[in-house]
Design an enzyme around this catalytic site. Structure first.
Site, PDB file in Angstrom:
ATOM      1  CB  CYS A   1     -24.828  -0.267   0.355  1.00  9.75           C
ATOM      2  SG  CYS A   1     -23.495  -1.062   1.302  1.00  9.75           S
TER       3      CYS A   1
ATOM      4  CB  CYS B   1     -26.307   2.420   7.011  1.00 11.20           C
ATOM      5  SG  CYS B   1     -24.997   1.182   7.169  1.00 11.20           S
TER       6      CYS B   1
ATOM      7  CE  LYS C   1      -1.044   2.279   3.514  1.00 13.77           C
ATOM      8  NZ  LYS C   1      -1.447   2.825   4.820  1.00 13.77           N
TER       9      LYS C   1
ATOM     10  CB  CYS D   1     -24.510   5.902   3.513  1.00 13.32           C
ATOM     11  SG  CYS D   1     -23.615   5.361   2.038  1.00 13.32           S
TER      12      CYS D   1
END
Length: 268
Positions: free
Chosen positions: A262, A253, A176, A256
């Site tokens: 999702c 959530c 990364k 969102c």
């Protein structure tokens, strides 16, 4: 002048190699079975473009910790290019398993003393430890920073390597960090930088064909389908989204924009 070593270039971690081979053989089998058959459409996740656009919208204000204190804000942009690249690599090494705020503060303390290859080599371990504390695993990072800085001085004329293969050979530098270093320090897109946020969110969104256990596995799976022109942006987008909305525990959530599309959304 920059000295490049080619000795370590072909070596890769065992896990990465086995994943790469698995993908290559899978492609090869398809080619051998019937070359006359039309190529099957490439797999891509359902609704991914819509999900991405909504994440871009949620990240429009650029007000997550990564935007204010991430690696791209930690180095001295007015420093000579070689010094700047070294500072990018060091901030990436410090950032592992450490909040952006803590990394940013440690980098500021280092830069106040003049952060260069030579200044780190002249600094004793105890002083370096005091400056970077409380970054995660700071004792190990003191050791890795000293070892890596000595290698940069000895093999690369004080600069950082120009390839992912050489970067991951440095103590304390993982895939990364290597891909982010290529992006930020060398302005080169070598691959997708997958950290804990990218790994978590792409699994929640089912942007991987089957669930992945390790970030490096996630990187290979994402690079197989995600258009290359999004590789640079995706780390920044998902890290901020993971810091603000798609939290590791109790994701928000209800705030969102993707909650209706999702797969992992908690719908109340």
């Amino acid at each position: 002048s920059r000295v490049h070593s080619t000795a370590g270039i072909p070596r890769r971690s065992r896990r990465r190699k086995s994943i790469a081979i698995a993908y290559e053989s899978a492609q090869g089998d398809g080619a051998e079975q019937g070359t006359s058959e039309p190529q099957r459409p490439r797999w891509e996740p359902r609704d991914w473009r819509q999900q991405l656009e909504r994440i871009q919208e949620m990240r429009r204000n650029r007000d997550a910790p990564v935007d204010e204190m991430g690696v791209e804000k930690c180095y001295d942009s007015s420093a000579p290019p070689q010094v700047m690249r070294y500072q990018v690599l060091l901030s990436l090494m410090l950032s592992s398993q450490t909040k952006d705020q803590v990394t940013s503060a440690a980098m500021l303390r280092l830069r106040q003393r003049g952060l260069t290859v030579d200044s780190i080599l002249q600094m004793d371990d105890a002083t370096l430890g005091q400056i970077i504390y409380p970054v995660g695993f700071w004792r190990n990072k003191v050791k890795y920073i000293k070892q890596t800085t000595a290698i940069l001085k000895q093999k690369y004329g004080g600069d950082i390597p120009r390839t992912v293969e050489e970067l991951v050979q440095l103590p304390g530098v993982g895939p990364k960090m290597a891909h982010l270093a290529m992006n930020i320090a060398w302005d080169s897109v070598s691959g997708i930088a997958v950290d804990t946020h990218v790994h978590r969110i792409t699994n929640r969104l089912k942007w991987v064909k089957k669930e992945t256990r390790y970030p490096e596995e996630t990187r290979v799976a994402l690079e197989d389908w995600l258009p290359r022109d999004l590789w640079r942006e995706i780390n920044w987008l998902l890290v901020g989204f993971g810091q603000q909305t798609c939290l590791p525990v109790n994701p928000r959530c209800n705030e969102c924009l993707n909650q209706d599309i999702c797969p992992a959304a908690k719908r109340h």
